[in-house]
Design a protein around this motif. Structure first.
Motif: not given
Length: 182
Positions: A3, A24-25, A50, A89
């Motif tokens: 991640f 991004c996270p 995601y 992520s």
């Protein structure tokens, strides 16, 4: 599985269309999507995908084509995340249409390539399923136990000093298997 801990981006140009991929996270996904929509008001599409682990350690995943032909953008982006073992992520691909139609195959390739490109530039951390355990040790053995824990890579989250020392630990199940307290 791996991640990201912060946002990364890269730009891919295919037949005058721009594909700006951001990863991004997962926890930052909504904020990033809102920000990108404000930063790119003239962009045609905001495709996303995601994957994250829920509280039962199950992978939850979702994607959106955001107006692109069905199955040509969100699903290919999700397949790249899945194939690379990326979890927790999110990726958002901002597309500026360049005037030349890419066709369904061209869209699939462009969106896949955009996610692959940002994945290569991103820095990943290997996911570990961390567990917590509590152990009680005598004061006389505390430094010896702390040394063992450090060697095994098990973190001490909390120490309570009472009649004995109560340690709350965090580590993987495999690391705890090697922890033997005399």
């Amino acid at each position: 599985m791996k991640f990201v801990q912060k946002e990364f981006s890269s730009t891919l140009e295919v037949k005058k269309s721009k594909f700006i991929a951001h990863i991004c996270p997962y926890s930052d996904y909504n904020t990033m999507l809102d920000r990108l929509k404000k930063e790119h008001p003239k962009a045609r599409h905001f495709v996303y995908a995601y994957r994250y682990l829920n509280s039962f350690n199950q992978v939850v995943e979702n994607s959106s084509d955001d107006g692109e032909p069905k199955g040509t953008s969100g699903k290919p982006a999700l397949k790249v995340l899945n194939g690379a073992g990326i979890i927790n992520s999110a990726v958002v691909i901002v597309r500026y249409f360049g005037g030349i139609k890419l066709g369904t195959g061209g869209l699939v390739k462009a969106y896949s390539d955009a996610v692959n490109q940002v994945s290569q530039e991103a820095q990943f951390i290997e996911y570990q399923n961390l567990k917590q355990k509590t152990i009680t040790v005598e004061y006389s053995k505390l430094s010896q136990i702390e040394y063992k824990l450090k060697q095994l890579g098990i973190n001490i989250i909390n120490k309570e000093f009472a009649q004995n020392v109560v340690l709350r630990l965090e580590g993987t199940e495999e690391k705890f298997d090697f922890l033997i307290i005399d």
